[in-house]
Design a protein around this motif. Structure first.
Motif, PDB file in Angstrom:
ATOM      1  N   CYS A 166       0.867  -1.323   0.074  1.00 49.17           N
ATOM      2  CA  CYS A 166       0.142   0.115   0.225  1.00 49.17           C
ATOM      3  C   CYS A 166       0.964   1.337   0.204  1.00 49.17           C
ATOM      4  CB  CYS A 166      -1.028   0.060   1.164  1.00 49.17           C
ATOM      5  SG  CYS A 166      -0.160   0.237   2.818  1.00 49.17           S
ATOM      6  N   ASP A 185      -9.047  -4.517   9.324  1.00 50.48           N
ATOM      7  CA  ASP A 185      -9.489  -3.243   9.353  1.00 50.48           C
ATOM      8  C   ASP A 185      -8.932  -2.145   8.329  1.00 50.48           C
ATOM      9  OD1 ASP A 185     -10.503  -4.228  11.788  1.00 50.48           O
ATOM     10  OD2 ASP A 185      -8.710  -3.932  12.769  1.00 50.48           O
ATOM     11  N   PRO A 187      -8.848  -0.983   4.255  1.00 47.63           N
ATOM     12  CA  PRO A 187      -9.608  -1.241   2.660  1.00 47.63           C
ATOM     13  C   PRO A 187      -8.604  -2.002   1.877  1.00 47.63           C
ATOM     14  CG  PRO A 187      -9.041   0.900   3.092  1.00 47.63           C
ATOM     15  CD  PRO A 187      -8.809   0.554   4.410  1.00 47.63           C
ATOM     16  N   ALA A 216     -12.871  -7.875   3.886  1.00 45.60           N
ATOM     17  CA  ALA A 216     -14.001  -7.093   3.738  1.00 45.60           C
ATOM     18  C   ALA A 216     -14.480  -7.150   2.127  1.00 45.60           C
ATOM     19  CB  ALA A 216     -13.543  -5.690   3.848  1.00 45.60           C
ATOM     20  N   GLY A 219     -14.474  -2.643  -1.975  1.00 43.76           N
ATOM     21  CA  GLY A 219     -14.800  -1.263  -2.172  1.00 43.76           C
ATOM     22  C   GLY A 219     -14.406  -0.851  -3.724  1.00 43.76           C
ATOM     23  N   GLN A 236      -5.555   4.304  -2.086  1.00 44.96           N
ATOM     24  CA  GLN A 236      -7.070   4.058  -1.987  1.00 44.96           C
ATOM     25  C   GLN A 236      -7.208   2.720  -1.311  1.00 44.96           C
ATOM     26  OE1 GLN A 236      -8.864   4.656  -5.801  1.00 44.96           O
ATOM     27  NE2 GLN A 236      -7.693   6.394  -6.172  1.00 44.96           N
ATOM     28  N   GLY A 237      -6.167   1.994  -0.976  1.00 46.64           N
ATOM     29  CA  GLY A 237      -6.325   0.632  -0.114  1.00 46.64           C
ATOM     30  C   GLY A 237      -5.194   0.027  -0.365  1.00 46.64           C
TER      31      GLY A 237
END
Length: 298
Positions: A166, A185, A187, A216, A219, A236-237
């Motif tokens: 990331c 936790d 993204p 998760a 997104g 962004q993740g």
């Protein structure tokens, strides 16, 4: 008796691959067209070249004799063409691969290849998926898989090793590396299932790392790896980083590894060489350079 060169090239491909369908793929045509051209050749020569068997085709004795002479003849023609065009020293090596390998590994290194081999130009044929077959205009493919590729010799370049990556901005103020469970936790960035193919996906990474719970819901999803990594650089993740593809981005500080663990599989990237012998000398120069570059990376 004169025979059109086009018919002989079709025969050579079908005889080498023992498949009209595979020959059609290599030549960029259709199976019925290949079958029709073989029939034309057999009619012109007044001899049967292939036996049609239950699972495909087999060369007759006459077909085997013709194959030897046609292969030698086509190699001689290619050598002659190279000789008369020697005053134009730049030959183009056609390399097929996927966008990710082209963008993040091959392109940054190509200037070094051009410096070492100024007589060779490289033509890149890229797509969002690894090439699974070799068209007649492709000299070498760099493909992802398990090493089993149809109609080509596969040389392993490197194994699949992946780890989360990331932007450092995404985790600003946190001490790294984090525990693997902390990914729950953060993204995550995903590839569409059809784009990820056999690459690791987040459920596979979670299982391999022993992370409790499911990833998760996505997104952001992307249809190619290049866009995925650009989104990770933009903060962004977290993306799944391919070791050899993102190494330079890690060194430049554009990406970081939020956790220390990595995951390996039995897959990897391979240089896939066509079975045809023509232009093998040029291909070998490129393959030797690939292997030398990988040695420097280790």
């Amino acid at each position: 008796m004169s025979v059109p060169l086009e018919l002989l090239r079709v025969f050579e491909s079908a005889a080498r691959l023992l498949s009209f369908t595979a020959a059609a793929g290599e030549l960029g045509t259709t199976q019925p067209a290949v079958s029709q051209q073989i029939k034309r050749l057999e009619k012109r020569l007044a001899v049967r070249l292939f036996d049609r068997i239950h699972r495909g085709i087999a060369l007759t004795e006459s077909g085997q004799v013709l194959q030897q002479h046609v292969q030698a003849g086509l190699e001689s023609i290619d050598t002659g063409i190279a000789a008369v065009t020697a005053k134009h020293p730049h030959e183009v090596l056609q390399v097929a691969t996927d966008f990710a390998f082209a963008a993040y590994w091959l392109m940054p290194r190509l200037p070094r290849f051009r410096q070492a081999h100024p007589e060779l130009d490289v033509g890149l044929i890229s797509s969002d998926r690894s090439p699974i077959s070799l068209r007649s205009d492709i000299d070498v493919a760099i493909a992802f898989g398990d090493g089993r590729f149809k109609h080509g010799e596969a040389l392993r370049l490197f194994s699949e090793e992946v780890f989360p990556v990331c932007s450092p901005r995404l985790l600003a103020g946190r001490d790294l590396p984090l525990a693997a469970q902390a990914l729950i936790d953060i993204p995550l960035l995903h590839l569409h299932p059809e784009a990820s193919s056999r690459w690791f996906d987040w459920p596979g990474v979670y299982r391999a790392l022993g992370i409790d719970g499911a990833p998760a819901p996505a997104g952001l999803r992307f249809d190619n790896y290049t866009l995925l990594i650009q989104a990770a650089i933009a903060g962004q993740g977290v993306a799944i980083g391919w070791g050899h593809l993102v190494d330079e981005l890690l060194e430049q500080g554009l990406l970081c590894r939020p956790i220390a663990e990595s995951v390996e599989s039995r897959f990897g990237y391979y240089a896939v060489l066509p079975e045809r012998k023509r232009r093998r000398r040029l291909v070998q120069r490129f393959v030797d350079w690939l292997q030398a570059e990988l040695e420097q990376d280790r």
